[in-house]
Design an enzyme around this catalytic site. Structure first.
Site, PDB file in Angstrom:
ATOM      1  CG  HIS A 179      43.362  44.896  50.999  1.00  0.00           C
ATOM      2  ND1 HIS A 179      43.173  44.187  49.930  1.00  0.00           N
ATOM      3  CD2 HIS A 179      44.558  45.238  51.127  1.00  0.00           C
ATOM      4  CE1 HIS A 179      44.078  44.102  48.981  1.00  0.00           C
ATOM      5  NE2 HIS A 179      44.952  44.780  49.818  1.00  0.00           N
ATOM      6  CB  SER A 182      47.346  46.603  47.763  1.00  0.00           C
ATOM      7  OG  SER A 182      47.410  45.626  49.170  1.00  0.00           O
ATOM      8  CG  ASP A 221      40.268  43.791  48.035  1.00  0.00           C
ATOM      9  OD1 ASP A 221      41.038  43.849  47.297  1.00  0.00           O
ATOM     10  OD2 ASP A 221      40.499  44.069  49.630  1.00  0.00           O
TER      11      ASP A 221
END
Lengths: 159, 180
Positions: free
Chosen positions: B96, B57, B123
């Site tokens: 992230h 990701s 997210d």
């Protein structure tokens, strides 16, 4: 003492040590680079303004971003992640940072660019403070190395 | 008879000493690994100073199998930083980037929104049901350093446990049989 296992072990240890040393040197060499990037962002238009049902303000705008980030690239740079953030204060929050646009620059050849875009992420306030609000536009960059330490910095992008 | 008894005794004592030495050296290896890990925890202030990237990701910045060095300081969290966070109800931490920050005037608490560089949306779909923001206590650390490929060792070992057991067995055998 001079068995096969002993020699293989010594060779492996030496190889890993040299590899680790080279990675460390590559990462340290990034410190020698002193970048001088430049950027300018213009808000061309406020497209629309709305109050969401929960009372939060939302704005859509058109931006023109031009930047020259060539000096950020060194031989140990895998990519540069660049984003534009709106930063402002409200009575409730001492800092609000909202990313409006971001991009991944894969190589030095692509690091001098300009782009005409509306905001990629929604510009929503926590509350109703956006009407005639002054905000700073700041261009942030995050240098991702091939190996080692990551670098990040920012500059004021208001003309 | 006394001569045979002496020989047997000497053999026995040698073996016991050898076994003890091997045991001690094995213990040294295990404890020094533990010492290094705990020292890293103290220095970085993060409960897991090194994490392995498990998903794509954050590509092309971080690929599966890369490892990240984390640091947890008192510094406030700001947009653009790559943070490792735990979501309630999920076991595996996520790495992230922070895209939105709202910091309270009075308490200094933060509301943070994250997004993977390679993901299309933010997210909120990954967070717990109804959760809109991450708070400080969800965040385990921020990524400061990066080393490619090294994490594949752990990925292979967790996905193919047989290789792990073979490796541990071989290393154990090597330590026990080595004479020096």
């Amino acid at each position: 003492m001079h068995s096969f296992g002993y020699r293989a072990n010594a060779l492996l240890t030496f190889a890993i040590t040299i590899l680790a040393l080279m990675c460390a040197m590559a990462s340290l060499s990034d410190n020698l680079n002193s970048p001088t990037p430049s950027a300018e962002v213009l808000v061309l238009n406020i497209n629309w303004f709305q109050k969401q049902p929960n009372g939060n303000d939302e704005v859509s705008m058109t931006l023109n971003i031009s930047a020259d980030l060539q000096s950020l690239f060194t031989w140990n740079t895998k990519q540069v992640f660049v984003f534009l953030a709106a930063e402002y204060e409200t009575p409730k929050n001492s800092l609000n940072q909202i990313s409006l646009w971001d991009g991944i620059i894969p190589s030095k050849e692509h690091s001098k660019f300009w782009i005409h875009t509306s905001n990629k992420y929604r510009f929503i306030d926590q509350g109703s403070n956006l009407r005639s609000k002054e905000f700073n536009l700041t261009l942030h960059w995050h240098v991702m190395p091939k190996t080692g330490k990551m670098f990040a910095d920012k500059m004021d992008a208001d003309p | 008879m006394g001569w045979i008894g002496e020989t047997v005794d000497s053999i026995k004592s040698i073996q016991i000493r050898q076994v003890l030495t091997q045991g001690v050296s094995l213990g040294m290896i295990v404890t020094s690994a533990l010492i290094i890990w705990k020292a890293l925890m103290c220095i970085t202030g993060s409960e897991s100073p090194v994490v392995v990237v498990l998903s794509g990701s954050m590509e092309p910045g971080f690929k599966r199998g890369d490892i990240l060095f984390l640091h947890m300081s008192k510094d406030p969290i700001r947009a653009g930083e790559i943070v490792v966070f735990n979501v309630d109800g999920r076991e595996i931490p996520i790495v992230h980037r922070v895209i939105k920050v709202h910091e309270r005037e009075d308490t200094g608490e933060v509301d943070v929104l994250t997004k993977g560089d390679n993901n299309y949306g933010d997210d909120r779909l990954l967070y717990a049901q109804g959760q809109l923001w991450l708070q400080r206590h969800h965040i385990m650390g921020r990524a400061v350093g990066f080393l490619p490929y090294v994490g594949w060792v752990t990925i292979i070992m967790t996905e193919k446990p047989i290789i792990k057991y073979i490796l541990i067995g071989a290393l154990g055998l090597l330590v026990i049989t080595s004479k020096e």
